[in-house]
Enzyme design. Structure first.
Site, mmCIF file in Angstrom:
data_model
loop_
_atom_site.group_PDB
_atom_site.id
_atom_site.type_symbol
_atom_site.label_atom_id
_atom_site.label_comp_id
_atom_site.label_asym_id
_atom_site.label_seq_id
_atom_site.Cartn_x
_atom_site.Cartn_y
_atom_site.Cartn_z
ATOM 1 N N LYS A 42 0.842 -1.211 0.000
ATOM 2 C CA LYS A 42 0.000 0.000 0.000
ATOM 3 C C LYS A 42 0.874 1.257 0.000
ATOM 4 O O LYS A 42 0.572 2.231 -0.703
ATOM 5 C CB LYS A 42 -0.929 0.001 1.221
ATOM 6 C CG LYS A 42 -2.037 -1.033 1.085
ATOM 7 C CD LYS A 42 -2.914 -1.107 2.309
ATOM 8 C CE LYS A 42 -3.933 -2.217 2.118
ATOM 9 N NZ LYS A 42 -4.556 -2.666 3.333
ATOM 10 N N THR A 93 -10.813 -2.538 12.565
ATOM 11 C CA THR A 93 -11.396 -3.075 13.807
ATOM 12 C C THR A 93 -12.358 -4.197 13.386
ATOM 13 O O THR A 93 -13.572 -4.047 13.480
ATOM 14 C CB THR A 93 -12.157 -1.982 14.595
ATOM 15 O OG1 THR A 93 -13.055 -1.300 13.689
ATOM 16 C CG2 THR A 93 -11.231 -0.981 15.217
ATOM 17 N N HIS A 216 -29.320 2.352 9.130
ATOM 18 C CA HIS A 216 -29.270 1.953 7.713
ATOM 19 C C HIS A 216 -29.748 0.511 7.554
ATOM 20 O O HIS A 216 -30.508 0.186 6.646
ATOM 21 C CB HIS A 216 -27.849 2.083 7.155
ATOM 22 C CG HIS A 216 -27.320 3.486 7.175
ATOM 23 N ND1 HIS A 216 -28.123 4.581 7.014
ATOM 24 C CD2 HIS A 216 -26.060 3.979 7.336
ATOM 25 C CE1 HIS A 216 -27.395 5.677 7.085
ATOM 26 N NE2 HIS A 216 -26.146 5.340 7.283
ATOM 27 N N GLY A 264 -47.902 3.650 21.351
ATOM 28 C CA GLY A 264 -49.212 3.194 21.789
ATOM 29 C C GLY A 264 -50.262 3.888 20.951
ATOM 30 O O GLY A 264 -50.030 4.157 19.777
ATOM 31 N N CYS A 267 -53.991 3.549 16.778
ATOM 32 C CA CYS A 267 -53.700 3.053 15.422
ATOM 33 C C CYS A 267 -52.461 2.182 15.314
ATOM 34 O O CYS A 267 -52.503 1.118 14.712
ATOM 35 C CB CYS A 267 -53.555 4.222 14.464
ATOM 36 S SG CYS A 267 -55.122 4.998 14.108
ATOM 37 N N LYS A 270 -52.737 -1.497 16.532
ATOM 38 C CA LYS A 270 -53.757 -2.209 15.753
ATOM 39 C C LYS A 270 -53.245 -2.501 14.347
ATOM 40 O O LYS A 270 -53.327 -3.633 13.870
ATOM 41 C CB LYS A 270 -55.013 -1.329 15.693
ATOM 42 C CG LYS A 270 -56.084 -1.795 14.739
ATOM 43 C CD LYS A 270 -57.286 -0.864 14.785
ATOM 44 C CE LYS A 270 -57.082 0.444 14.039
ATOM 45 N NZ LYS A 270 -57.100 0.332 12.585
HETATM 46 N N1 LIG Z 1 -14.503 0.248 4.773
HETATM 47 C C1 LIG Z 1 -15.487 1.090 4.992
HETATM 48 O O1 LIG Z 1 -16.330 1.352 4.153
HETATM 49 C C2 LIG Z 1 -15.572 1.805 6.321
HETATM 50 C C3 LIG Z 1 -16.448 2.894 6.443
HETATM 51 C C4 LIG Z 1 -16.510 3.586 7.649
HETATM 52 C C5 LIG Z 1 -15.710 3.162 8.706
HETATM 53 N N2 LIG Z 1 -14.898 2.084 8.575
HETATM 54 C C6 LIG Z 1 -14.069 1.714 9.724
HETATM 55 O O2 LIG Z 1 -12.780 2.302 9.535
HETATM 56 C C7 LIG Z 1 -11.763 1.434 10.032
HETATM 57 C C8 LIG Z 1 -10.801 1.073 8.928
HETATM 58 O O3 LIG Z 1 -11.517 0.354 7.953
HETATM 59 P P1 LIG Z 1 -10.831 -0.055 6.579
HETATM 60 O O4 LIG Z 1 -11.895 -0.676 5.763
HETATM 61 O O5 LIG Z 1 -10.056 1.079 6.039
HETATM 62 O O6 LIG Z 1 -9.811 -1.193 7.107
HETATM 63 P P2 LIG Z 1 -8.643 -1.889 6.279
HETATM 64 O O7 LIG Z 1 -8.421 -3.216 6.906
HETATM 65 O O8 LIG Z 1 -8.892 -1.780 4.817
HETATM 66 O O9 LIG Z 1 -7.368 -0.962 6.573
HETATM 67 C C9 LIG Z 1 -6.695 -0.929 7.795
HETATM 68 C C10 LIG Z 1 -5.234 -0.650 7.491
HETATM 69 O O10 LIG Z 1 -4.543 -0.410 8.704
HETATM 70 C C11 LIG Z 1 -3.236 -0.961 8.565
HETATM 71 N N3 LIG Z 1 -2.648 -1.160 9.871
HETATM 72 C C12 LIG Z 1 -3.066 -1.986 10.866
HETATM 73 N N4 LIG Z 1 -2.249 -1.874 11.923
HETATM 74 C C13 LIG Z 1 -1.285 -0.962 11.604
HETATM 75 C C14 LIG Z 1 -0.164 -0.443 12.294
HETATM 76 N N5 LIG Z 1 0.163 -0.836 13.514
HETATM 77 N N6 LIG Z 1 0.592 0.485 11.652
HETATM 78 C C15 LIG Z 1 0.294 0.885 10.394
HETATM 79 N N7 LIG Z 1 -0.766 0.414 9.701
HETATM 80 C C16 LIG Z 1 -1.548 -0.496 10.312
HETATM 81 C C17 LIG Z 1 -3.477 -2.262 7.811
HETATM 82 O O11 LIG Z 1 -2.290 -2.746 7.193
HETATM 83 C C18 LIG Z 1 -4.528 -1.833 6.797
HETATM 84 O O12 LIG Z 1 -3.952 -1.392 5.582
HETATM 85 C C19 LIG Z 1 -12.503 0.255 10.633
HETATM 86 O O13 LIG Z 1 -12.699 0.494 11.991
HETATM 87 C C20 LIG Z 1 -13.813 0.238 9.894
HETATM 88 O O14 LIG Z 1 -14.827 -0.389 10.648
HETATM 89 C C21 LIG Z 1 -14.799 1.418 7.407
#
Ligand SMILES: NC(=O)c1ccc[n+]([C@@H]2O[C@H](COP(=O)([O-])OP(=O)(O)OC[C@H]3O[C@@H](n4cnc5c(N)ncnc54)[C@H](O)[C@@H]3O)[C@@H](O)[C@H]2O)c1
Length: 368
Positions: A42, A93, A216, A264, A267, A270
């Site tokens: 990346k 996460t 959602h 409550g 309507c 029911k």
């Molecule tokens: N994907 C979505 O559409 C979306 C939307 C809103 C919120 N989120 C939330 O945002 C967060 C990230 O989601 P994502 O989809 O981008 O996750 P992802 O897994 O695509 O990306 C996480 C990145 O963090 C990097 N990483 C992990 N530990 C690291 C460290 N110690 N040092 C450096 N880099 C590290 C990983 O290599 C990875 O590239 C999550 O909590 C997710 O729930 C995601």
């Protein structure tokens, strides 16, 4: 869109979906951004002016901003935060087996940041963009960083496939925290987007993300349910739902969106019972409406009436206007749940939340 008056130095920790979009978009707003990821692929992608994954509009933003030197990438967290005013944490996460959220990536990255703070000479704001359960910023992040960095929550609401547009034309920007200056600093990042960020408490910011996603999910499940019901009755479900959405006063609106009392009146119970009954005869699940129906009935029968029997003397004197007392002992207390019903008792609201809403959500979750 204007260039921000005060560009910030930003470290974006994690160049996954959220991180890469955040880094590219903030750099295009004029901020100096360094993205950091432990995944070399990346980092190399971004350094070469390429998006590490496909997302409409992302590659162009990465290419242009790397070219003008506003966007950089590294595998070294120390290098990324050395000159940063703000570190936006966007690590994953993911779900654990039991559905709980794994905080391993977050805990690790926060402990790495903690280890770098003592060598810094300027203040750092650590903003958590990863989705975390309410209380995580306090229990995990502040516990590890102490007072050496200000901590705010800045959840992300982007949708995959429309992520760049969602960032640049946000439906909602939320910044939560107790350190006013830090909250303002993060809110200011979004100034050029022309939105007024919602400034809330730390836990509220964390909770809003869950509220949005649960809502959602509820809307999708509900639309599918009405669609299935309509189809089985030879009604055009799209026409029904499109027309439902025309009502922005009661339907798609803040109406009925306040936590408070169960519904409550004459309507709602029911009509819901009739819908559930007819859906049952058509062998349709009715997984949204049915739990709503049951939850409200059960609240009266199992929780609130016994509770009120014990607590009546307290309730009468504190919460309830005296003219409403007979209704409590009537066959079914009869009132419509309105938007301002929260005055009717925080304890009752808690019971409803535990018994009703959670049952509904569980039923909906299992229907996917
Ligand atoms: N994907 C979505 O559409 C979306 C939307 C809103 C919120 N989120 C939330 O945002 C967060 C990230 O989601 P994502 O989809 O981008 O996750 P992802 O897994 O695509 O990306 C996480 C990145 O963090 C990097 N990483 C992990 N530990 C690291 C460290 N110690 N040092 C450096 N880099 C590290 C990983 O290599 C990875 O590239 C999550 O909590 C997710 O729930 C995601």
């Amino acid at each position: 869109m204007n260039t921000p008056a005060t560009p910030s130095n930003i470290a974006v920790v994690g160049l996954g979906y959220v991180g890469c979009v955040t880094a590219a978009c903030l750099s295009s707003l004029g901020h100096a951004v360094t993205g950091v990821d432990r995944d070399e692929y990346k980092v190399r992608s971004v350094l070469n002016g390429r998006a590490p994954f496909f997302e409409p509009g992302l590659e162009g933003l990465v290419r242009d901003n790397v070219a003008v030197g506003r966007l950089r990438a590294t595998t070294s967290l120390a290098e990324a935060i050395a000159d940063a005013d703000i570190a936006l944490v966007c690590v994953g996460t993911p779900s654990e087996k039991n559905g709980n959220l794994s905080l391993d990536q977050l805990e690790r990255v926060i402990s790495e940041i903690a280890g770098l703070l003592d060598s810094r000479t300027k203040p750092l704001v650590v903003a958590i963009r990863s989705t975390v359960f309410p209380g995580t910023c306090e229990q995990v992040v502040i516990t590890a960083l102490g007072t050496r960095a200000a901590v705010v929550s800045n959840p992300e609401f982007l949708r995959e496939g429309a992520a760049v547009r969602d960032f640049m034309e946000p439906s909602l920007v939320v910044v939560g925290g107790t350190d006013r200056e830090a909250v303002q600093r993060v809110a200011k990042l979004y100034e050029p987007l022309g939105v007024t960020p919602c400034l809330v408490s730390l836990r509220t910011a964390e909770m809003i993300k869950y509220a949005c996603n649960a809502f959602h999910a509820l809307k999708i499940a509900f639309a599918n349910e009405i669609g299935a019901f309509s189809t089985s009755l030879e009604v055009d479900g799209h026409e029904v739902m499109n027309t439902v959405c025309e009502d922005v006063k009661l339907n798609v609106s803040p109406a009925y969106m306040k936590p408070g009392f169960a519904f409550g009146g004459s309507c709602l119970p029911k009509d819901l019972r009739a819908l559930v009954y007819r859906a049952g005869r058509l062998d349709l699940g009715c997984r949204c409406s049915n739990p709503c129906c049951r939850a409200t009935t059960n609240i009266w029968r199992e929780l609130l009436l016994p509770y009120w029997s014990c607590q009546l003397s307290v309730s009468v004197s504190s919460d309830w206007p005296s003219k409403k007392i007979p209704m409590i002992f009537g066959k079914v207390p009869s009132f419509r749940c309105s938007n301002n019903s929260s005055a009717k008792g925080a304890t009752c609201a808690s019971l409803i939340r535990i018994s009703g809403s959670m049952r509904s959500m569980a039923a909906i979750a299992t229907s996917f």
